[in-house]
Scaffold this motif. Sequence first.
Motif, PDB file in Angstrom:
ATOM      1  N   THR A   1      92.064  26.796  24.635  1.00 44.27           N
ATOM      2  CA  THR A   1      91.988  26.917  23.186  1.00 44.27           C
ATOM      3  C   THR A   1      93.236  26.400  22.505  1.00 44.27           C
ATOM      4  O   THR A   1      93.283  26.302  21.279  1.00 44.27           O
ATOM      5  CB  THR A   1      91.779  28.393  22.781  1.00 44.27           C
ATOM      6  OG1 THR A   1      92.871  29.166  23.262  1.00 44.27           O
ATOM      7  CG2 THR A   1      90.481  28.928  23.351  1.00 44.27           C
ATOM      8  N   MET A   2      94.264  26.072  23.268  1.00 41.39           N
ATOM      9  CA  MET A   2      95.508  25.563  22.694  1.00 41.39           C
ATOM     10  C   MET A   2      95.326  24.122  22.226  1.00 41.39           C
ATOM     11  O   MET A   2      94.678  23.316  22.880  1.00 41.39           O
ATOM     12  CB  MET A   2      96.643  25.618  23.726  1.00 41.39           C
ATOM     13  CG  MET A   2      97.032  27.006  24.167  1.00 41.39           C
ATOM     14  SD  MET A   2      98.248  26.978  25.492  1.00 41.39           S
ATOM     15  CE  MET A   2      99.582  26.099  24.690  1.00 41.39           C
TER      16      MET A   2
ATOM     17  N   PHE B   1      92.739  44.141  18.920  1.00 43.45           N
ATOM     18  CA  PHE B   1      92.801  42.689  19.078  1.00 43.45           C
ATOM     19  C   PHE B   1      91.825  41.985  18.130  1.00 43.45           C
ATOM     20  O   PHE B   1      92.061  40.843  17.729  1.00 43.45           O
ATOM     21  CB  PHE B   1      92.488  42.296  20.522  1.00 43.45           C
ATOM     22  CG  PHE B   1      93.718  42.211  21.390  1.00 43.45           C
ATOM     23  CD1 PHE B   1      94.946  42.666  20.959  1.00 43.45           C
ATOM     24  CD2 PHE B   1      93.638  41.681  22.676  1.00 43.45           C
ATOM     25  CE1 PHE B   1      96.072  42.591  21.762  1.00 43.45           C
ATOM     26  CE2 PHE B   1      94.761  41.591  23.484  1.00 43.45           C
ATOM     27  CZ  PHE B   1      95.978  42.050  23.026  1.00 43.45           C
ATOM     28  N   LEU B   2      90.737  42.653  17.793  1.00 45.42           N
ATOM     29  CA  LEU B   2      89.786  42.060  16.854  1.00 45.42           C
ATOM     30  C   LEU B   2      90.294  42.123  15.421  1.00 45.42           C
ATOM     31  O   LEU B   2      89.690  41.515  14.524  1.00 45.42           O
ATOM     32  CB  LEU B   2      88.435  42.771  16.954  1.00 45.42           C
ATOM     33  CG  LEU B   2      87.687  42.637  18.290  1.00 45.42           C
ATOM     34  CD1 LEU B   2      86.350  43.355  18.224  1.00 45.42           C
ATOM     35  CD2 LEU B   2      87.477  41.178  18.659  1.00 45.42           C
ATOM     36  N   GLY B   3      91.382  42.846  15.192  1.00 41.49           N
ATOM     37  CA  GLY B   3      92.005  42.858  13.872  1.00 41.49           C
ATOM     38  C   GLY B   3      91.734  44.072  13.029  1.00 41.49           C
ATOM     39  O   GLY B   3      92.105  44.102  11.857  1.00 41.49           O
TER      40      GLY B   3
ATOM     41  N   SER C   1      92.678  33.121  17.564  1.00 39.72           N
ATOM     42  CA  SER C   1      91.426  32.959  18.307  1.00 39.72           C
ATOM     43  C   SER C   1      91.571  33.472  19.731  1.00 39.72           C
ATOM     44  O   SER C   1      90.659  34.110  20.273  1.00 39.72           O
ATOM     45  CB  SER C   1      91.009  31.478  18.322  1.00 39.72           C
ATOM     46  OG  SER C   1      90.766  31.003  17.014  1.00 39.72           O
ATOM     47  N   VAL C   2      92.716  33.196  20.344  1.00 39.10           N
ATOM     48  CA  VAL C   2      92.986  33.712  21.688  1.00 39.10           C
ATOM     49  C   VAL C   2      92.948  35.232  21.683  1.00 39.10           C
ATOM     50  O   VAL C   2      92.346  35.873  22.559  1.00 39.10           O
ATOM     51  CB  VAL C   2      94.349  33.198  22.195  1.00 39.10           C
ATOM     52  CG1 VAL C   2      94.732  33.911  23.489  1.00 39.10           C
ATOM     53  CG2 VAL C   2      94.322  31.696  22.403  1.00 39.10           C
TER      54      VAL C   2
ATOM     55  N   LYS D   1      83.114  34.814  11.808  1.00 41.46           N
ATOM     56  CA  LYS D   1      84.474  34.702  11.283  1.00 41.46           C
ATOM     57  C   LYS D   1      84.969  36.069  10.853  1.00 41.46           C
ATOM     58  O   LYS D   1      84.310  36.758  10.067  1.00 41.46           O
ATOM     59  CB  LYS D   1      84.507  33.732  10.098  1.00 41.46           C
ATOM     60  CG  LYS D   1      85.910  33.497   9.539  1.00 41.46           C
ATOM     61  CD  LYS D   1      85.879  32.503   8.387  1.00 41.46           C
ATOM     62  CE  LYS D   1      87.286  32.312   7.826  1.00 41.46           C
ATOM     63  NZ  LYS D   1      87.292  31.360   6.679  1.00 41.46           N
ATOM     64  N   LEU D   2      86.115  36.465  11.378  1.00 46.88           N
ATOM     65  CA  LEU D   2      86.723  37.746  11.024  1.00 46.88           C
ATOM     66  C   LEU D   2      87.640  37.566   9.819  1.00 46.88           C
ATOM     67  O   LEU D   2      88.020  36.448   9.463  1.00 46.88           O
ATOM     68  CB  LEU D   2      87.488  38.320  12.218  1.00 46.88           C
ATOM     69  CG  LEU D   2      86.644  38.549  13.480  1.00 46.88           C
ATOM     70  CD1 LEU D   2      87.494  39.118  14.593  1.00 46.88           C
ATOM     71  CD2 LEU D   2      85.458  39.455  13.195  1.00 46.88           C
ATOM     72  N   SER D   3      88.020  38.679   9.211  1.00 48.49           N
ATOM     73  CA  SER D   3      88.751  38.636   7.940  1.00 48.49           C
ATOM     74  C   SER D   3      90.092  37.921   8.044  1.00 48.49           C
ATOM     75  O   SER D   3      90.561  37.316   7.077  1.00 48.49           O
ATOM     76  CB  SER D   3      88.958  40.063   7.418  1.00 48.49           C
ATOM     77  OG  SER D   3      89.684  40.841   8.371  1.00 48.49           O
ATOM     78  N   HIS D   4      90.735  37.984   9.211  1.00 52.23           N
ATOM     79  CA  HIS D   4      92.067  37.408   9.351  1.00 52.23           C
ATOM     80  C   HIS D   4      92.035  36.026   9.995  1.00 52.23           C
ATOM     81  O   HIS D   4      93.078  35.498  10.375  1.00 52.23           O
ATOM     82  CB  HIS D   4      92.950  38.345  10.179  1.00 52.23           C
ATOM     83  CG  HIS D   4      92.368  38.689  11.517  1.00 52.23           C
ATOM     84  ND1 HIS D   4      91.309  39.551  11.658  1.00 52.23           N
ATOM     85  CD2 HIS D   4      92.681  38.297  12.769  1.00 52.23           C
ATOM     86  CE1 HIS D   4      91.001  39.676  12.933  1.00 52.23           C
ATOM     87  NE2 HIS D   4      91.820  38.908  13.634  1.00 52.23           N
ATOM     88  N   ASP D   5      90.869  35.459  10.183  1.00 52.16           N
ATOM     89  CA  ASP D   5      90.760  34.138  10.795  1.00 52.16           C
ATOM     90  C   ASP D   5      91.046  33.043   9.788  1.00 52.16           C
ATOM     91  O   ASP D   5      90.675  33.137   8.602  1.00 52.16           O
ATOM     92  CB  ASP D   5      89.356  33.922  11.380  1.00 52.16           C
ATOM     93  CG  ASP D   5      89.135  34.679  12.661  1.00 52.16           C
ATOM     94  OD1 ASP D   5      90.138  34.912  13.363  1.00 52.16           O
ATOM     95  OD2 ASP D   5      87.986  35.038  12.962  1.00 52.16           O
ATOM     96  N   ALA D   6      91.689  31.969  10.262  1.00 53.85           N
ATOM     97  CA  ALA D   6      91.908  30.789   9.431  1.00 53.85           C
ATOM     98  C   ALA D   6      90.625  29.960   9.377  1.00 53.85           C
ATOM     99  O   ALA D   6      89.733  30.111  10.216  1.00 53.85           O
ATOM    100  CB  ALA D   6      93.055  29.952  10.004  1.00 53.85           C
TER     101      ALA D   6
END
Length: 572
Positions: free
Chosen positions: A18-19, A186-188, A286-287, A340-345
Amino acid sequence: MKRLVLALSFLLGTVILTMPHGFAHDTLLNFDDVVFTDGQDTLTETTDDTLMEVPQDVVFTDGQDTSATASSVAAPAESTSGVTDTPKSLWGIFVAGFLGGFLAILMPCIYPMIPLTVSFFTKRAETRGKGIQGALLYGLSIIVIYVALGLLVTIIFGASALNELATNGLFNLFIFAVLLVFGISFLGAFEITLPSSFVNKVDSKSDAKGLMGIFFMAATLAVVSFSCTGPIIGSVIVLVNQTGNYLGPVIGMFGFSLALALVFTVFAIFPSWLTSIPKSGGWLNSVKVVLGFLEIALALKFLSTADLVYHWGILDREVFLAIWIVIAAFIGLYLLGKIKLSHDADLPHVSIIRIFLAGGFFAFALYMVPGLWGAPLKVISGLVPPMHTQDFRVAPFDQRASGPSVSASSSIQKKKYADFLHVPNDIDGFLDYEEALQYARSVNKPLFLDFTGHGCVNCREMENNVWVDPPIDNLLRNEYVVVSLYTDERRELPKEEQFYSKVLKRQVNTIGKKFMHLQALRFNSISQPYYVLYSPDEELLVSPPIGAEFNKQKFLAYLEQGLKTFNEKQAQ
């Protein structure tokens, strides 16, 4: 342990892929050095009429009863408890911890600290030599801190406790709750941090010059990054504890800290290499999210163990697989940007690597689907609940290759403990030693003692991947009297059957402790799986007994040697 290393290897590969390459794009794997061959089973083919060739490195002896007596065995857990710190097992634990350390490097709490640490050493050092010396001391301090944590775990629990905790219902419930909380964090949903006063106090001491300043800077890294490393460290220690290995936590933490130390030290010595690593960004999150899903999936394994120990029946095999299928699908959808989670770009486009990774998780989900109807799923057989918890199976265990099984039911209508315990693979065996011994004497057959446990991962792998091999299955069904003895069964014994065990130094008040006492007293071992070939006269047929042996050829040779010794004794 092999499953643990493979799982962590897969996680490491997942997060590395994913990098981004350089500073913008993901990279493709290079398979130039991979050579594919037409797959052939390297194991020697056998039939019911032909014995498998015994490997040259396998040495069995005619078993003489070398069992320890109560007076000669003071503390099996502290002598040869079967929890052996072999180089092979310790190496696997080290690799697991090492891979966990590299996973931690890619966490949002640690990865951005790499350039900050390098900047600290380059500005602080008066000469390049002193800078290198400081970097090496910094790496060594990281190792000392985390190894001390592993040593603390070992001192607190000890060898026998590590082995017993692996199958303790309450402990597994506690670990389930911890991993579930870690996964959700970890999911935020929230962030796990240490008290700010403690963090500030440790950080303030890092300004001191000399060795103490460098040491406290390493301590600051450990404290500040706890919200990211805590779940990974906890997972490594918990999984290592499942092996019951006395040195496991120390070796695991050494591998974990060595990975961290190598990365920080190398970049501190060669700061120009920083230009070649990807910049921090949304891919770090994402990781973290993918690891969060995987932490939740792992947590279910410990809930399953508690469910089996207490016979709740809330997490049967198909329920467990259904949840894992959904989690695998969620990870695939997340990698494709469909979740998409709330803190995702924002994800303007999906890279090729994300597509391949998502496809891998979708394929894994599809692989598990037939398990809902009783497919064996050998790849994950040690992690999912045993087959007897499956409510619906299209077909029972396949016995066609083994021929008809010789039934023990005709002599004993209702077997002891059969209403809540099960012999693996639908083998018509026993669940109580005395009952099995009585039957073995009546039919003049050798005993196959299977010391096992509800939470024993290696036991499930042996049963689902080794026992099912047709020649092995044939011997177990037709030539031996199989008795599965669950050493972690918590059902209470009747008052008249309870007693104090000198060898265990505790009151034997449960079925599991009864069989653990038998294993410790007769064979000076408390680890599982543990397989003993015994004559009806209670003499060892093959010495010594063995534990997990995933080489089918060697395990078959062990069974055949026991049968040969038994027949020779009968002929005398």
